[in-house]
Design an enzyme around this catalytic site. Structure first.
Site, PDB file in Angstrom:
ATOM      1  N   HIS A   1      42.642  45.500  39.269  1.00  0.00           N
ATOM      2  CA  HIS A   1      41.409  44.743  39.457  1.00  0.00           C
ATOM      3  C   HIS A   1      40.484  44.985  38.261  1.00  0.00           C
ATOM      4  CE1 HIS A   1      38.642  42.725  42.318  1.00  0.00           C
ATOM      5  NE2 HIS A   1      37.704  43.378  41.666  1.00  0.00           N
TER       6      HIS A   1
ATOM      7  N   SER B   1      36.345  38.474  41.368  1.00  0.00           N
ATOM      8  CA  SER B   1      36.049  39.433  42.433  1.00  0.00           C
ATOM      9  C   SER B   1      34.984  38.859  43.370  1.00  0.00           C
ATOM     10  CB  SER B   1      35.634  40.767  41.805  1.00  0.00           C
ATOM     11  OG  SER B   1      35.653  41.804  42.738  1.00  0.00           O
TER      12      SER B   1
ATOM     13  N   ASP C   1      46.180  45.839  42.870  1.00  0.00           N
ATOM     14  CA  ASP C   1      44.795  45.574  43.249  1.00  0.00           C
ATOM     15  C   ASP C   1      44.715  45.532  44.769  1.00  0.00           C
ATOM     16  OD1 ASP C   1      42.257  44.514  43.728  1.00  0.00           O
ATOM     17  OD2 ASP C   1      42.506  42.786  42.414  1.00  0.00           O
TER      18      ASP C   1
END
Length: 327
Positions: A297, A166, A267
């Protein structure tokens, strides 16, 4: 990619069950909390669905000096080895605002074990106390320090990879570009669902805006803590896909380190991850792209519950082994 009218039908039954349990728990969303409360809530929830921590021969706390004189904490994880190990420099996720070495310790231990390499996980400084580009600078300073101190740590400084998930994936991607500019060889950039774009306007941002763990209000909240102004969204150090340099030029990606990119199908960040993989390929950079069907995610931190997490760990570790020339 076309999505069904109800995108929840894309989720695996196991992933849907995890999301339903999270919803029933009734915890306040992170974006409704103060930054300090959000950090504490994220720390408290981390590890609930993780695999048990892998035992390793070496776990050492480190202190890395930065350009402004502040030392950031880091932790070294390494299996037993009679010779200096290659090393993955890892940056945790959390929207540049939450997360820590502790929240991602099970993942880093797993990668060190599976890839037979060392992992140095960095507690770069977080927003809102540390605004952009402090995290970027901390990531770069960590790489510079690791190159200089690898031998003293019994690591192989000629075989360094960068990685993250991320926001940490963003930092790893940006660090790989900067390393190319400096002429510093990087064996691999290992990116789990990295943030790549300056503006959240892709189809997957719309399709998966609500109900898929990372929600649109979370993204807005994190970026409002991290960025100094709207202009930072167009800086390549925040948006390696479409950001520009001080001259207004898109950053070229030729000769950047090869990449392994693991994305989650459900996601908001999936489209920009695919677009970044395409840009790398157009620049003749070797890219191995995996999209894990039916997961959201953050899934790589759910190894106890989500089998795709364990598969992604194995894939990333194999990519690292290959990049390091390990058997």
């Amino acid at each position: 990619m076309r999505h069904p009218a109800d995108p929840r039908t894309l989720l695996t039954p196991t992933m849907r069950g995890v999301l339903d349990r999270i919803a029933r728990a009734g915890h306040p969303p992170l974006h409704t909390l103060s930054p300090a409360q959000a950090k504490a809530a994220y720390e408290a929830g981390a590890g609930v669905l993780e695999l048990p921590s892998q035992a390793l021969a070496r776990v050492e706390d480190l202190r890395i000096p930065t350009r402004d004189g502040v030392g950031v904490a880091a932790r070294l994880f390494a299996p037993q080895s009679a010779t200096p190990l290659p090393v993955l420099l890892y940056f945790h996720g959390g929207g540049f605002t939450v997360g820590s070495v502790a929240t991602h310790e099970p993942l880093c231990r797993q990668l060190a074990h599976l890839a037979a390499c060392a992992v140095v996980s960095v507690d770069y400084r977080l927003a809102p106390e540390a605004k952009f580009p402090t995290a970027v600078n901390d990531a770069w300073d960590s790489l510079a320090w690791l190159r200089e101190h690898a031998a003293a740590l019994r690591l192989d400084g000629t075989r360094i990879a960068v990685g993250g998930d991320s926001a940490g994936g963003t930092l790893a991607a940006v660090t790989a570009i900067a390393a190319r500019d400096a002429g510093w060889p990087i064996a691999l950039q290992c990116l789990f669902y990295p943030g790549c774009a300056g503006h959240q306007d892709t189809a997957t941002h719309e399709t998966f805006a609500q109900g898929f763990l990372l929600e649109q209000p979370h993204i807005t909240y994190f970026f409002s803590q991290y960025l100094r102004s709207a202009a930072d969204r167009d800086d390549w150090r925040f948006a390696p896909l479409d950001g520009v340099d001080e001259h207004g030029h898109l950053r070229e990606l030729e000769d950047v380190a090869p990449a392994w990119i693991g994305l989650a199908e459900c996601d908001p960040l999936t489209d920009e991850g695919v677009m970044y993989a395409d840009r790398l390929r157009h620049a003749c950079v070797a890219v191995d792209l995996e999209i894990y069907a039916g997961v959201v995610h953050g899934f790589i931190n759910f190894g106890r519950a989500i089998p795709e997490a364990r598969t992604a760990h194995q894939h990333a570790a194999l990519a690292l082994r290959n990049a390091f020339g390990a058997p």
